[in-house]
Design an enzyme around this catalytic site. Structure first.
Site, mmCIF file in Angstrom:
data_model
loop_
_atom_site.group_PDB
_atom_site.id
_atom_site.type_symbol
_atom_site.label_atom_id
_atom_site.label_comp_id
_atom_site.label_asym_id
_atom_site.label_seq_id
_atom_site.Cartn_x
_atom_site.Cartn_y
_atom_site.Cartn_z
ATOM 1 N N ALA A 17 -73.276 47.374 -49.229
ATOM 2 C CA ALA A 17 -72.527 48.610 -49.448
ATOM 3 C C ALA A 17 -73.041 49.310 -50.701
ATOM 4 C CB ALA A 17 -71.041 48.310 -49.585
ATOM 5 N N GLN A 18 -73.236 50.619 -50.600
ATOM 6 C CA GLN A 18 -73.787 51.374 -51.725
ATOM 7 C C GLN A 18 -72.740 52.187 -52.458
ATOM 8 O OE1 GLN A 18 -77.037 53.774 -50.276
ATOM 9 N NE2 GLN A 18 -78.425 52.044 -50.098
ATOM 10 N N GLY A 19 -71.900 52.893 -51.720
ATOM 11 C CA GLY A 19 -71.052 53.900 -52.340
ATOM 12 C C GLY A 19 -70.066 53.361 -53.347
ATOM 13 N N ARG B 9 -68.033 61.977 -41.486
ATOM 14 C CA ARG B 9 -69.259 61.326 -41.042
ATOM 15 C C ARG B 9 -69.560 61.563 -39.568
ATOM 16 N NH1 ARG B 9 -69.297 55.440 -44.105
ATOM 17 N NH2 ARG B 9 -69.924 56.257 -46.137
ATOM 18 N N GLU C 98 -67.112 61.722 -52.218
ATOM 19 C CA GLU C 98 -67.783 61.483 -50.946
ATOM 20 C C GLU C 98 -67.092 62.292 -49.856
ATOM 21 O OE1 GLU C 98 -68.541 57.397 -50.020
ATOM 22 O OE2 GLU C 98 -69.558 57.011 -51.913
ATOM 23 N N HIS D 268 -73.529 56.159 -39.482
ATOM 24 C CA HIS D 268 -73.793 56.815 -40.754
ATOM 25 C C HIS D 268 -74.886 57.848 -40.530
ATOM 26 C CE1 HIS D 268 -74.486 57.585 -44.950
ATOM 27 N NE2 HIS D 268 -73.505 56.754 -45.285
ATOM 28 N N SER E 185 -64.032 50.759 -46.845
ATOM 29 C CA SER E 185 -64.296 49.460 -46.224
ATOM 30 C C SER E 185 -64.201 48.310 -47.223
ATOM 31 C CB SER E 185 -65.668 49.460 -45.538
ATOM 32 O OG SER E 185 -66.671 49.892 -46.432
ATOM 33 N N GLY F 190 -68.426 37.254 -46.902
ATOM 34 C CA GLY F 190 -68.468 38.568 -47.511
ATOM 35 C C GLY F 190 -67.267 38.757 -48.412
ATOM 36 N N ALA G 282 -72.498 43.051 -49.223
ATOM 37 C CA ALA G 282 -73.522 43.115 -50.267
ATOM 38 C C ALA G 282 -74.404 44.344 -50.130
ATOM 39 C CB ALA G 282 -74.380 41.853 -50.233
ATOM 40 N N GLU H 199 -64.173 43.771 -41.739
ATOM 41 C CA GLU H 199 -64.625 44.578 -40.605
ATOM 42 C C GLU H 199 -64.376 43.904 -39.271
ATOM 43 O OE1 GLU H 199 -68.584 47.174 -39.312
ATOM 44 O OE2 GLU H 199 -68.592 46.022 -41.169
#
Length: 503
Positions: free
Chosen positions: A47-49, A277, A115, A231, A376, A15, A45, A360
């Site tokens: 991760a969106q934000g 969160r 966010e 989440h 992250s 990663g 891969a 992580e």
């Protein structure tokens, strides 16, 4: 059995943390093992934000640090947070220089999203919600072009190699059904988190805490394993793993509603939909426990712009038969990120000589009890680089290596039983009855199946969660809802019941 020796670090995981470490180990030889094909099976891969960093003129590392510390609920390591937020902007720029196509403003700056729990819009993004895959594509290309890096796909470590002093000397690796002994000057664990231990998760199913378990079985110090982040807005379409509806949607004005279309977050927290969160996840858990379905309304906030502003979310919704441009998105909490992990110092060193960890799988102390959104990938980039540089300086040891023992993975039916139990008893809301039931199940599996690395990871989470009789961050005890004096959890080895130490 084949034996390989490399004059440099062996990196377990491909990663962002693992490949950044490999790039930073130059000019020493680095061998990277990926349990799946590159850019598949790693959380980076997915991760969106994006990456949080103080890149704007109205932002500073100090403001970013303050938000990180507040989210961490009293357990962040201030030195680690200071380092992360100070080095964060340059880490984003380095990735941009590698070719990561961050969204830009008209004047060429980084476009940044707001966010939850951030005081500024500071999340550098790619294609709205495609940061992880785009960043990884750039890093993979750089690693493949680097002459000092070798990458082996579909190879996974099943045990760490050690000598009589406890020093880590390499790993026993399974590839194509055969075992290979790989000796190295150092080992870097970058295997990701443990979301795959839960029945409802946004992580790849194969990410089941194996690095954490390998380190614990070798005797490494483990920190804060009870803290798992859920989440709040996984897309609830019955998929395993669950697709993610990025928090950036709420930053753009999307909001949570019940089955009647009524907003409900104000009943739980004055910060509403952009509360931290853990707060939002517990609110959704409470609504659903009361029999009320929960949805994300992005119709007005995003609507017709979904296909190009949030293409990953749009495609996930369409795959589930939902058109988010005109329909509500069903959402539910899902295991998403592990704040705990293998204890490290600021250079990725663990308590065992020769063993490093990053990403992580590691616990640097940055996240405390609850990770701030989009920290992250930043942590993976910042601390992955530091771990690679520190491991680069390790000399090859010569003492005889002890034989390694291997415990097979749990059979599929046992793993499914464990995943369901982890979601039920070590999920968003916990109590003594559930955690006692879970630890009993884990003990029974250990007696019948042996202690595999994944089962060891589950044991660490469950036992530490049972021991922490308070609620803090991602760890919420219905039977101990109060917050006590701040203390961290440290476990040496795997006799967790007797070796939990507090600070």
């Amino acid at each position: 059995m084949d034996r390989i020796t490399i004059d440099g670090p062996l990196i377990l995981g491909a990663g962002l943390a693992g490949l950044t470490a490999a790039l930073s180990a130059a000019p020493r030889q680095a061998l990277v093992l990926s349990a799946a094909r590159l850019n598949e099976g790693c959380s980076s891969a997915w991760a969106q934000g994006g990456m949080a960093a103080a890149l704007a003129g109205d932002d500073t590392p100090e403001l970013h640090a303050a938000d990180t510390m507040a989210a961490g609920a009293g357990l962040c390591d201030p030195a680690a947070v200071t380092l992360l937020t100070r080095e964060g902007p340059d880490a984003v720029r380095r990735l941009a220089n590698l070719g990561a196509p961050f969204d830009r403003t008209a004047d060429g700056g980084f476009a940044q999203s707001l966010e939850a729990a951030h005081g500024r819009a500071r999340v550098a993004r790619v294609g709205g919600d495609g940061a992880g895959r785009a960043i990884m594509a750039s890093v993979i290309a750089a690693a493949q072009a680097a002459p000092h890096i070798e990458i082996r796909e579909n190879a996974r470590a099943v045990a760490l190699l050690q000598d009589a002093t406890g020093r880590v000397r390499g790993a026993l690796v399974e590839q194509a059904g055969a075992l290979i002994e790989i000796r190295a000057a150092a080992v870097i664990l970058a295997t990701g988190g443990l979301g795959g231990l839960y029945a409802v998760t946004t992580n790849p199913r194969a990410v089941r805490g194996e690095g954490l378990g390998l380190a614990a079985l070798a005797g490494a110090r483990i920190a804060d394993p009870e803290f798992v982040q859920f989440h709040p807005t996984a897309i609830d379409i019955g998929a395993d793993p669950a697709p993610l509806a990025t928090e950036a949607l709420r930053g753009e004005g999307a909001f949570l509603v019940d089955v009647f279309g009524e907003p409900f977050m104000a009943r739980y927290d004055a910060r509403g939909d952009l509360a931290p969160r853990d707060v939002v996840a517990r609110a959704l858990h409470a609504e659903r426990a009361a029999g009320r379905m929960t949805f994300l309304n992005a119709i007005e906030a995003v609507g017709p712009n979904f296909p190009h502003e949030f293409p990953a979310v749009f495609e996930a919704c369409r795959a589930g038969g939902i058109d988010p441009r005109r329909e509500l998105i069903p959402v539910a909490p899902a295991a998403h990120y592990h704040m705990g992990g293998v204890w490290t110092d600021l250079d990725g060193r663990t308590s065992l000589p020769g063993l490093f960890a990053a990403g992580e799988a590691a616990c640097t102390g940055v996240h405390g009890a609850n990770r701030l959104a989009s920290n992250s990938l930043l942590e993976a980039a910042v601390f992955g680089a530091r771990a690679g540089q520190a491991a680069r300086d390790q000399a090859m040891a010569t003492m005889e290596i002890l034989p390694a023992s291997v415990t097979p993975d749990l059979p599929a039916d046992a793993l499914n039983t464990l995943r369901a139990a982890m979601t039920r008893d070590a999920g968003v809301v916990r109590d003594a009855a559930g955690l006692t039931r879970l630890t009993g199940l884990i003990d029974e599996m250990e007696r019948s199946q042996g202690l595999s690395p994944s089962l060891a990871a589950a044991k660490l989470v469950a036992t530490a969660a049972l021991d922490r009789r308070e609620s803090r961050g991602g760890h919420y005890r219905a039977d101990f809802p109060q917050t006590d004096a701040a203390r961290r959890t440290f476990i040496e080895g795997l006799d967790a019941r007797s070796l939990i130490a507090a600070e």
